[in-house]
Each structure stands twice: as structure tokens, then as C-alpha cells.
Design a protein around this motif. Structure first.
Motif, PDB file in Angstrom:
ATOM      1  N   LEU A 392     -48.798  55.857 115.168  1.00 57.35           N
ATOM      2  CA  LEU A 392     -48.254  56.457 116.384  1.00 57.35           C
ATOM      3  C   LEU A 392     -47.118  57.425 116.062  1.00 57.35           C
ATOM      4  CD1 LEU A 392     -47.990  56.708 119.447  1.00 57.35           C
ATOM      5  CD2 LEU A 392     -46.609  54.621 119.441  1.00 57.35           C
ATOM      6  N   ARG A 393     -46.215  57.027 115.185  1.00 60.76           N
ATOM      7  CA  ARG A 393     -45.076  57.887 114.856  1.00 60.76           C
ATOM      8  C   ARG A 393     -45.520  59.169 114.150  1.00 60.76           C
ATOM      9  NH1 ARG A 393     -42.325  52.415 112.780  1.00 60.76           N
ATOM     10  NH2 ARG A 393     -41.468  51.717 114.780  1.00 60.76           N
ATOM     11  N   LEU A 394     -46.469  59.029 113.211  1.00 66.44           N
ATOM     12  CA  LEU A 394     -46.935  60.218 112.505  1.00 66.44           C
ATOM     13  C   LEU A 394     -47.767  61.126 113.396  1.00 66.44           C
ATOM     14  CD1 LEU A 394     -47.906  58.691 109.031  1.00 66.44           C
ATOM     15  CD2 LEU A 394     -45.893  60.062 109.582  1.00 66.44           C
ATOM     16  N   SER A 395     -48.359  60.578 114.445  1.00 70.31           N
ATOM     17  CA  SER A 395     -49.184  61.404 115.327  1.00 70.31           C
ATOM     18  C   SER A 395     -48.358  62.464 116.044  1.00 70.31           C
ATOM     19  CB  SER A 395     -49.913  60.532 116.356  1.00 70.31           C
ATOM     20  OG  SER A 395     -49.009  59.967 117.287  1.00 70.31           O
ATOM     21  N   PHE A 396     -47.046  62.286 116.126  1.00 70.78           N
ATOM     22  CA  PHE A 396     -46.199  63.326 116.720  1.00 70.78           C
ATOM     23  C   PHE A 396     -46.183  64.580 115.848  1.00 70.78           C
ATOM     24  CE2 PHE A 396     -44.369  59.510 118.726  1.00 70.78           C
ATOM     25  CZ  PHE A 396     -44.456  59.888 120.062  1.00 70.78           C
ATOM     26  N   LEU A 397     -46.481  64.426 114.534  1.00 71.05           N
ATOM     27  CA  LEU A 397     -46.575  65.587 113.662  1.00 71.05           C
ATOM     28  C   LEU A 397     -47.886  66.328 113.875  1.00 71.05           C
ATOM     29  CD1 LEU A 397     -45.265  64.056 110.317  1.00 71.05           C
ATOM     30  CD2 LEU A 397     -44.151  65.863 111.644  1.00 71.05           C
ATOM     31  N   ARG A 495     -37.747  63.145 116.144  1.00 73.09           N
ATOM     32  CA  ARG A 495     -38.610  63.614 117.229  1.00 73.09           C
ATOM     33  C   ARG A 495     -38.527  65.123 117.449  1.00 73.09           C
ATOM     34  NH1 ARG A 495     -41.781  64.122 119.297  1.00 73.09           N
ATOM     35  NH2 ARG A 495     -41.958  63.536 121.461  1.00 73.09           N
ATOM     36  N   PRO A 496     -37.338  65.709 117.595  1.00 73.02           N
ATOM     37  CA  PRO A 496     -37.327  67.172 117.761  1.00 73.02           C
ATOM     38  C   PRO A 496     -37.824  67.913 116.528  1.00 73.02           C
ATOM     39  CG  PRO A 496     -35.085  66.308 117.594  1.00 73.02           C
ATOM     40  CD  PRO A 496     -35.989  65.128 117.744  1.00 73.02           C
ATOM     41  N   ALA A 497     -37.546  67.355 115.337  1.00 68.75           N
ATOM     42  CA  ALA A 497     -38.037  67.994 114.117  1.00 68.75           C
ATOM     43  C   ALA A 497     -39.559  67.950 114.069  1.00 68.75           C
ATOM     44  CB  ALA A 497     -37.436  67.316 112.893  1.00 68.75           C
ATOM     45  N   ALA A 498     -40.161  66.837 114.512  1.00 64.77           N
ATOM     46  CA  ALA A 498     -41.614  66.728 114.537  1.00 64.77           C
ATOM     47  C   ALA A 498     -42.225  67.723 115.515  1.00 64.77           C
ATOM     48  CB  ALA A 498     -42.023  65.298 114.900  1.00 64.77           C
ATOM     49  N   ASP A 499     -41.622  67.850 116.687  1.00 64.85           N
ATOM     50  CA  ASP A 499     -42.136  68.815 117.667  1.00 64.85           C
ATOM     51  C   ASP A 499     -42.058  70.237 117.112  1.00 64.85           C
ATOM     52  OD1 ASP A 499     -42.627  66.793 119.458  1.00 64.85           O
ATOM     53  OD2 ASP A 499     -40.744  67.055 120.559  1.00 64.85           O
ATOM     54  N   LEU A 500     -40.945  70.548 116.429  1.00 62.29           N
ATOM     55  CA  LEU A 500     -40.753  71.896 115.907  1.00 62.29           C
ATOM     56  C   LEU A 500     -41.761  72.214 114.809  1.00 62.29           C
ATOM     57  CD1 LEU A 500     -39.116  74.522 115.763  1.00 62.29           C
ATOM     58  CD2 LEU A 500     -37.558  73.365 114.151  1.00 62.29           C
ATOM     59  N   ILE A 501     -41.911  71.316 113.853  1.00 61.64           N
ATOM     60  CA  ILE A 501     -42.821  71.607 112.738  1.00 61.64           C
ATOM     61  C   ILE A 501     -44.264  71.616 113.214  1.00 61.64           C
ATOM     62  CG2 ILE A 501     -43.114  69.233 111.938  1.00 61.64           C
ATOM     63  CD1 ILE A 501     -42.781  72.419 109.791  1.00 61.64           C
ATOM     64  N   ARG A 502     -44.606  70.788 114.205  1.00 64.87           N
ATOM     65  CA  ARG A 502     -45.975  70.805 114.733  1.00 64.87           C
ATOM     66  C   ARG A 502     -46.292  72.158 115.349  1.00 64.87           C
ATOM     67  NH1 ARG A 502     -45.487  67.143 118.354  1.00 64.87           N
ATOM     68  NH2 ARG A 502     -45.242  68.616 120.091  1.00 64.87           N
ATOM     69  N   ASP A 503     -45.347  72.702 116.124  1.00 65.59           N
ATOM     70  CA  ASP A 503     -45.569  74.014 116.730  1.00 65.59           C
ATOM     71  C   ASP A 503     -45.649  75.101 115.659  1.00 65.59           C
ATOM     72  OD1 ASP A 503     -45.519  72.808 119.199  1.00 65.59           O
ATOM     73  OD2 ASP A 503     -43.417  73.307 119.623  1.00 65.59           O
ATOM     74  N   GLN A 504     -44.789  75.003 114.639  1.00 67.68           N
ATOM     75  CA  GLN A 504     -44.807  76.013 113.577  1.00 67.68           C
ATOM     76  C   GLN A 504     -46.117  75.970 112.796  1.00 67.68           C
ATOM     77  OE1 GLN A 504     -41.295  75.148 111.275  1.00 67.68           O
ATOM     78  NE2 GLN A 504     -39.917  76.248 112.661  1.00 67.68           N
ATOM     79  N   VAL A 505     -46.611  74.782 112.513  1.00 61.57           N
ATOM     80  CA  VAL A 505     -47.863  74.651 111.774  1.00 61.57           C
ATOM     81  C   VAL A 505     -49.021  75.182 112.607  1.00 61.57           C
ATOM     82  CG1 VAL A 505     -49.522  72.961 110.883  1.00 61.57           C
ATOM     83  CG2 VAL A 505     -47.108  72.788 110.270  1.00 61.57           C
ATOM     84  N   ARG A 764     -43.734  67.457 104.991  1.00 64.57           N
ATOM     85  CA  ARG A 764     -42.986  66.584 104.089  1.00 64.57           C
ATOM     86  C   ARG A 764     -41.499  66.447 104.451  1.00 64.57           C
ATOM     87  NH1 ARG A 764     -43.210  63.981  99.019  1.00 64.57           N
ATOM     88  NH2 ARG A 764     -41.190  62.970  98.871  1.00 64.57           N
ATOM     89  N   PRO A 765     -40.748  67.515 104.706  1.00 66.04           N
ATOM     90  CA  PRO A 765     -39.317  67.330 105.030  1.00 66.04           C
ATOM     91  C   PRO A 765     -39.098  66.468 106.261  1.00 66.04           C
ATOM     92  CG  PRO A 765     -39.767  69.611 104.456  1.00 66.04           C
ATOM     93  CD  PRO A 765     -41.096  68.953 104.613  1.00 66.04           C
ATOM     94  N   THR A 766     -39.965  66.622 107.280  1.00 70.35           N
ATOM     95  CA  THR A 766     -39.805  65.825 108.494  1.00 70.35           C
ATOM     96  C   THR A 766     -40.167  64.367 108.233  1.00 70.35           C
ATOM     97  OG1 THR A 766     -40.427  67.796 109.741  1.00 70.35           O
ATOM     98  CG2 THR A 766     -40.390  65.724 110.939  1.00 70.35           C
ATOM     99  N   MET A 767     -41.187  64.127 107.402  1.00 72.22           N
ATOM    100  CA  MET A 767     -41.506  62.744 107.032  1.00 72.22           C
ATOM    101  C   MET A 767     -40.335  62.076 106.323  1.00 72.22           C
ATOM    102  SD  MET A 767     -45.389  63.011 105.603  1.00 72.22           S
ATOM    103  CE  MET A 767     -46.787  63.375 106.662  1.00 72.22           C
ATOM    104  N   ASP A 768     -39.637  62.831 105.495  1.00 70.58           N
ATOM    105  CA  ASP A 768     -38.486  62.253 104.795  1.00 70.58           C
ATOM    106  C   ASP A 768     -37.414  61.782 105.765  1.00 70.58           C
ATOM    107  OD1 ASP A 768     -39.511  62.525 102.242  1.00 70.58           O
ATOM    108  OD2 ASP A 768     -38.668  64.532 101.942  1.00 70.58           O
TER     109      ASP A 768
END
Length: 818
Positions: A392-397, A495-505, A764-768
Motif C-alpha cells: 500500500l505504501r509503495l503504491s503511492f509511488l 507522502r508529498p515526495a511520493a506524489d511529486l516523483i510520481r508526477d515527474q515520472v 530510489r531517493p523517495t524510498m530511502d
């Protein structure tokens, strides 16, 4: 005669798992110095590790039925690695055959193992309490064998019952690998019915044509016990150590005689002999299920010791036998104890069967009834909650790469008000739902937090505010304020980092040219990375095949295409011996679908060609045609035992290499040259190359170097040791070039296309951020009976090494209960 434990000796009954969507019920009785395990469902070792239930002190195992004991071999290996050297197993008829079938991958020199089975039920039920199947100062245990009969008429179920979700020590270097045995003379294609070998008249290992599979009766039992004694060579339960000195000892026992004869013939010892076991004697009553009555130590004063029943009722067909076997008159014969609690470990359709109500009504009204059943409504419990929450947590990425498990996170269905979980005929005030990790003092009184732990229910839709809340709870509710504050801080950053990197990807994906290399759309889904539970044991490489084959054979409608299994002879023999206990679909007379073909691994090693007359050639050609493959090559690799990698080539041009467990292996580099993808184990960090060599594994850097030398385009790292709860470090070499492979790390059940590997580098940076707070812990046995502090789903501690000492810093956990 055993000496009773002191009065008021404290103990608890802990629920390890229940009838959840990802497990089945098991209990453990815990004393300070000893533990007793009831049932070993698949992945029971992982359940113990996750719940911080130490396995070193589990000296007694009580099985309910053979088809719910798939976790037994893994448990035996794990408990030995934790420092245990003595286990007694009680199970139904066939348990010796089950244990002996593990002989090619489950051996421990220091373990003493004893297997006991009660006699099967007779056609006329006994009116007397049976003799105890186990007795020691802590616990007196009676076993009740139950036989299946024709099922009772189906009872109407509660409307809300349909809401239950369905489960859609190191040496300087590894020892030299043994030479490959000669190809077996038997045909490895299962095309004809598995017929019984003609029985031999006598047990005579001195005969040149001695064949264990021809043995019957007591001779067959003797051979199975020889095999088990050779698998586990501890002497705790040998006759010489248990016989009184005043009792004359036989000059030579049948076991000693057979062993000496085999030794003089320069034959392998019994557990290494490449011959099938004798067939178990068929039971006229079908598969037997065991239920148990356990009596604890005495209490001070005039109070009787407390007793509890563990009823293993997987099918309504067992209920008639229950009613005729465990009767009020039989229970009344326990003069020295007071029955307090009944644990009902139920299968589908049992809860609402009228015969169960009849049984409950025959019991004293003062009893506590605690139920685990897949038919109970409104709860969608998950035993492996940490793994589900990680998804569930990784699905935000990325919801496509980190897909949610299909057994949970489903939208809630409309449900009418339910006045009770249980049928109206049950005693409502004394009937309770069992939950994972419930604990009961002396099996009766529920223990509050922190002795009991919280559990997770996944009855919420995704996305939703409830899903967000559940994902944010990185720590348990009874963690320290400082820990909870740190967890909140981590989630607020993630959470905000995941939203940001998901949009960038997603934006980068739109601008990237479409990949056109062969295999670009190939999807890879790791089913297990080895980080959640030790996967170095050989049984983890193929023991699960029996469960897969059982499930495949029960599919409706059945599969339409044959299944081809490429494996060593020992694995094929293991499956054929399992077929004698369970219907795996290997026998044409009982299977429901197309055949299962076996091809010897040695036959497809590099440089070998199957002749035109070899039946396996036709099987391999059919395999190539159905999958579009042009080549399947097995590559012997370098591990502490015989192990193979595999190279698959496809007609479209892609080439995939799977390393298996191995040190850096030049043969794999040669065979995999120019691979599109190499999936390589990366067990040990780069600073410990000597440890990696001693264990027969590779470091992260060595795995990447293999991919580089192989000139592979993509590299997926897996099999990370659980001693590293953080993400494996990826240290890039100074001589890295643009031709280096794109490297990604495997997570359980993620799905990644080859043209999406670049995304993992972005994530990777957001997972860290998410994993960075986990503490590194020593690799060792997991002991401790206090508040169950376990992994937060990111990496569970590996159970290995140690002799029972708690070790440095009390073996800190990586995180706390989720």
C-alpha cells in the motif's frame, strides 16, 4: 513418570495465525523454558519471525492434518538455526512418510527428531479417554483422531457471511559441489498411472536387488524411521539413550543392521539413497485429522489444573466423528483438571453446520468458545499485514508497478445490520472471534496490551481517507511517544515526495521515445525476494511445488495445457512421494486436467542435446512451441549445495538469465552473454565479500559486475539478506559506462516492464525516506516473550545462527508492530 511443574506455573496460549485471507490457524503454548506449537501451516516460520515468537524453545509440534502442514520443513530448519536441537512431532498416520519425503533438502546433523502418530479411529468409537500422546512437567496432551464421513446437508449461512473476502556458522569457503549423479534410468515423463511396486517378502538390505519402495507393513515403517534418523542424527531419542541400564540391549537392531549392510556395500546412507520410499498404507477411513486436549500445571489450593481443547475441523465431514469421539462422558473422565476453553480452528462450511451447534450444546455452559473461521463476516484480516501495508505504501509511488494484493483493499460491500457474528444457537456471551496475535493466560484469560498485539483489518477502499490513515501508521499504537512522533515525521516527508516523483515520472514517460529492443514489454513479477524470510534453505527452492500442484489440480475449470517441470531427480522423487499423500495431479487416474511432464535438469545443461528417440525432446519442443522459446539451458552455479541457474531465449530475440543462489560464476557469464535481463541474487553487502563466499552468495557489487561482464541490458537484484532492513546500497564503480546495465531492486509482487526499469532509479531517493529510519539488527535467532516488536513490513529479521543466546543488545528489532 514426569515430575509436575510447580503449582501456578505461568504460561500463555498465543494465537500465531487464524483463518485469514493469507494463512490458516496455528497456536503456540509458551512457558519460560519450553514451547508447544499446534499446526504448521505454510510459512509458519515467517509468522513466527513477524510476531517475534522465538522458535528455539519449540520442542513439541502437534499437527492437525497432513495437508495443513506445508510449513513443517521450513520450521525444522529455522528452529535448528535458532539453536534448537530437539523436536518431537505428533501427527496423524502418514506423518513419518511426510517427514521422510523431505530428505533431499531437510537434513540437520545436530537435531534429534521423533515422530509419533496415534492409532487411527476405529469403526466403533471408544467410550474411554485415550492414553496421553505427550506428557511432561508442563503439559499433558491427549490426541483425538477424527475421520471424515459423508458431509451433512448444507446449512443456510448468515447473509453477511458472504462478505468474507476470497484470497484471489561460516566456513572459509563453501564445500566442493558434489558430482552430478548419473541420469536416472526411469522415464521422467509422467504419462502412465503411478502403480504400486510389487511388495518384497522380507526386509533384507543385504540382497543385491534391495528396493525400499517394495517394502510393506512394519518393514516399510522401519525403513522410513531409518531415513528420518539419518536426516536428523541427534541421539536424544535413540533406544540406547532411552533404555534403562538394567534392561538387556539387543545385539543389533534392524536399523543398525540395515545401516551396516548399506555401508559395506558402499551405498549412500538411507536419506541419501536415490530410491523412492515405500508407499504409505492406505487408510480405509481416508485422511485423518487430529484434535487435542491439553492440561496445564496444577494450581495452588483446591483449584484443579486448567485444560483447553484445540479442535481442528477443516471440513463438515469431520463433525459426525467429533460428536462420537469427544463426548461429555469422555471429557468427564479428566478427573484431575477443569476444562475452561475450546479453540475452534474451522474450515469453510463448518461454523453454520447444525452438528457443530449440537456439539457446543453438549458442553458445560461455563466454557469459553473461541473461533477461527473463514465464514465469519465483516472481517478481512491479514496475517502478513506488514507485507500488505508495504504494498500500500509503495503504491503511492506507482500504482502500476507496486500493485495492491488482490486479496485486500477491496471496496466495502453493502451489508445489513448483523446482530451477532455467530449462529443464534451458540452461547453469545461466551463465543468470541480469534484474532491474529491474541494471547490468553493459561489459555483462558485474554491478556491486554502490550502482551497482546494489535491486528489489521483491510476492509477499506483504496484510495480513501481510511487507506491514507492505515498507510501512515508506520508504528504500532502502543509505541513510545518519541517513536510515534518520528513515524509521523517520516510519513509527512514521504507522502508529498511520493506524489511529486510520481508526477515527474509520468511526465518523463510521455517524453521518452518508445523502447523497441526485444523484450521491452516483458513483465517481471518477483514472487519472493528472500528478504522477508530466509530463502537460502534448499526446501524454499522447490518444496512449495507440492502446494502449487495441489491447487492446480483443484482448479475449476481445470487448466487446458500441460505443465512441464524441469528439476533434479530428487525434486521429482519428492513430488511423487507427496502424491502418495495428496492428489497433486501426477496420476492420470486421479488428475483433473492435462498431464504434468518432468524433465531432468541434467538433460538440459549447457552442451547437452536430447537424442531424437528421447521422449523428453518432444516435451521440450512442445514447451518451446507453446511459449515461443528457442532455448532453455540449465547452468550449474557455485553454491554450498548443488544449484542451477537458467537461461531462457525467445524467438523474438530476448534473453533472460536467472542466477539462483550462487557466488560469482563464470559459467553463468558465458551462458548469459548478451542477456536482455539478468535476475541475480545480491545477498551480502559489498564490505563483506568473505562472508558472501563462506555462505556461497554474492555481494551487491559482484552481482552488478556479473551483469556488466555478461553485457546485460538490465539487472534485477534480489534475495537480499534480512540483516539489512534498509534498501541495499548500490555503489557505482568509478569505471561505469553508459553501456552498464540498468539496475533495479526487486520487491515482493511488484510488476515491472523492462522498459520501465529506469523508473526504479527515480523512485530510489523517495524510498530511502520511507525505509531510512529502520535500525540495522544482528542476524540471529528471534527470541523474547514480551511486547511483540516486529518489522514494519519492510524487512523481517532473518532466523539464522545462534545457540539460543539473546546476543548483542538483545537482538533489536528493525521496527515495531504495524
Amino acid at each position: 513418570m514426569t515430575t509436575p511443574a510447580p503449582p501456578n506455573t505461568r504460561y500463555s496460549v498465543n494465537v500465531l495465525s487464524t483463518s485469514t485471507v493469507d494463512s490458516s490457524p496455528s497456536l503456540v503454548v509458551i512457558y519460560d523454558a519450553k514451547r508447544y506449537l499446534f499446526n504448521t501451516p505454510e510459512a509458519i516460520s515467517r509468522v513466527c519471525v513477524q510476531g517475534k515468537t522465538g522458535m528455539r524453545k519449540i520442542h513439541n509440534v502437534f499437527l492437525s492434518q497432513l495437508d495443513n502442514s506445508a510449513g513443517l520443513p521450513g520450521f525444522l530448519l529455522s528452529t535448528v538455526e535458532a539453536g534448537n536441537n530437539q523436536v518431537e512431532v505428533v501427527g496423524p498416520e502418514g506423518t513419518e512418510h511426510l517427514v521422510a519425503s523431505y530428505r533431499f533438502f531437510t537434513r540437520r546433523e545436530q537435531l534429534s527428531l521423533k515422530v509419533t502418530s496415534p492409532p487411527p479411529p476405529s469403526s466403533t468409537p471408544s467410550l474411554s479417554l485415550p492414553a496421553p500422546i505427550h506428557s511432561d512437567p508442563n503439559l499433558l496432551v491427549y490426541a483425538f483422531p477424527l475421520a471424515r464421513t459423508a458431509p451433512s446437508p448444507p446449512a443456510p449461512t448468515s447473509p453477511s457471511a458472504s462478505l468474507k473476502r476470497k484470497r484471489s556458522s561460516t566456513s572459509p569457503s563453501p564445500p566442493p559441489r558434489p558430482k552430478s549423479p548419473p541420469p536416472p534410468s526411469v522415464d521422467l515423463l509422467v504419462e502412465e498411472p503411478l502403480e504400486a511396486t510389487p511388495a518384497a517378502p522380507t526386509f533384507d538390505p543385504s540382497a543385491p536387488g534391495f528396493t525400499p519402495s517394495r517394502l510393506r507393513g512394519t518393514d516399510a515403517t522401519t525403513w522410513r524411521r531409518m531415513v528420518i534418523n539419518d536426516m536428523f542424527r541427534g541421539t536424544k531419542f535413540t533406544s540406547s539413550s532411552t533404555t534403562s541400564s538394567s534392561t538387556p540391549t539387543p545385539t543389533i537392531t534392524p536399523l543398525d543392521f540395515a545401516s551396516r549392510v548399506l555401508a559395506t556395500r558402499n551405498s549412500p546412507s538411507p536419506s541419501y539413497l536415490q530410491q523412492s520410499l515405500p508407499l504409505p498404507s492406505p487408510s480405509p477411513l481416508g485422511p485423518i485429522s487430529l484434535s487435542y486436549l491439553a492440561v496445564g500445571p496444577s494450581l495452588r489450593g483446591r483449584f484443579l489444573p486448567e485444560a483447553f481443547l484445540v479442535l481442528n475441523l477443516s471440513s463438515p465431514a469431520l463433525l459426525p466423528s467429533l460428536l462420537s469421539t469427544i463426548t461429555p462422558s469422555v471429557l468427564s473422565q479428566i478427573k484431575s483438571a477443569q476444562l475452561q476453553t475450546v479453540f475452534y480452528l474451522l474450515g469453510p462450511g463448518v461454523l453454520h453446520d447444525p452438528l457443530l451447534s449440537t456439539f457446543i450444546s453438549s458442553l458445560p455452559s461455563t466454557l469459553q468458545h473461541r473461533f477461527s473461521s473463514p465464514d465469519l463476516p465483516s472481517t478481512n484480516l491479514v496475517t502478513f499485514g506488514p507485507a500488505a501495508l508495504l504494498s500500500l505504501r509503495l503504491s503511492f509511488l506507482s500504482p502500476t508497478v507496486f500493485r495492491l494484493p488482490t486479496y485486500s483493499f477491496l471496496p466495502l460491500l453493502p451489508s445489513p445490520p448483523t446482530p451477532s457474528l455467530f449462529p443464534s444457537s451458540f452461547p453469545q456471551e461466551t463465543s468470541h472471534l480469534l484474532r491474529p496475535t491474541d494471547r490468553f493466560e493459561r489459555g483462558t484469560t485474554p491478556l491486554p496490551l502490550p502482551y497482546a498485539t494489535t491486528y489489521r483489518s483491510f476492509d477499506f477502499p483504496v484510495p480513501s481517507p481510511e487507506a491514507e490513515l492505515q498507510a501512515s501508521l508506520l508504528k504500532s499504537s502502543h509505541a513510545t511517544p518519541a517513536t510515534l512522533a518520528r513515524a509521523s515525521e517520516i510519513w509527512s516527508s514521504y507522502r508529498p515526495a511520493a506524489d511529486l516523483i510520481r508526477d515527474q515520472v509520468e511526465q518523463e514517460s510521455l517524453g521518452r521515445p518508445k523502447a523497441t529492443f526485444p523484450g521491452a514489454g516483458l513483465r517481471v513479477t518477483p514472487l519472493g525476494t528472500g528478504s522477508a524470510i530466509p530463502s537460502k534453505y534448499r526446501n524454499d527452492h522447490h518444496a512449495g511445488l507440492a502446494t502449487i500442484l495441489k491447487e492446480r489440480n483443484s482448479l475449476s475449470p481445470p487448466p487446458t495445457t500441460p505443465l512441464t517441470i524441469i528439476c533434479p531427480p530428487g525434486a521429482r522423487m519428492y513430488l511423487s512421494e507427496q502424491q502418495a499423500l495428496f492428489n497433486l495431479g501426477l496420476d492420470p487416474s486421479t488428475r483433473t486436467g492435462p498431464p504434468v511432464h518432468f524433465v531432468d535438469t541434467f538433460a538440459v545443461e549447457a552442451g547437452k542435446t536430447l537424442s531424437e528417440s528421447d521422449k523428453r525432446r518432444e516435451v521440450m519442443n512442445d514447451l518451446y512451441a507453446s511459449l515461443g522459446l528457442t532455448s532453455v539451458v540449465a547452468v550449474p552455479v557455485l553454491h554450498r549445495c548443488r544449484c542451477w541457474g537458467v537461461v531462457l531465449e525467445h524467438a523474438s530475440g530476448w534473453k533472460v538469465v536467472f542466477s539462483g543462489d550462487t557466488m560469482p560464476c563464470e559459467a553463468l557469464v558465458v551462458a548469459g552473454r548478451g542477456a536482455t535481463l539478468v535476475i541475480h541474487e545480491a545477498t551480502i553487502e559489498d564490505s563483506l565479500p568473505d562472508v558472501a563466499r563462506a555462505k556461497g552468495h554474492s555481494t551487491f557489487g559482484q552481482a552488478i559486475d556479473i551483469a556488466r561482464r555478461m553485457e546485460a541490458q538490465h539487472c534485477l537484484l534480489t534475495h537480499f539478506s534480512a540483516r539489512y532492513p534498509k534498501l541495499p546500497p548500490l555503489e557505482h564503480s568509478e569505471d561505469s559506462t553508459s553501456n552498464d546495465p540498468v539496475v533495479a531492486m526487486a520487491f515482493d509482487l511488484m510488476t515491472l516492464r523492462l522498459d520501465e526499469f529506469w523508473k526504479m532509479e527515480r523512485f530510489r531517493p523517495t524510498m530511502d525516506l520511507l525505509f531510512g529510519d529502520d535500525e540495522e539488527g544482528d542476524e540471529g535467532s528471534v527470541e523474547g516473550d514480551g511486547p511483540a516488536s516486529v518489522v514494519g513490513g519492510e524487512a523481517e529479521k532473518e532466523v539464522a545462527g545462534g545457540k539460543g543466546k539473546k546476543g548483542k543488545k538483545e537482538k533489536k528489532a528493525a521496527a515495531e508492530v504495524v
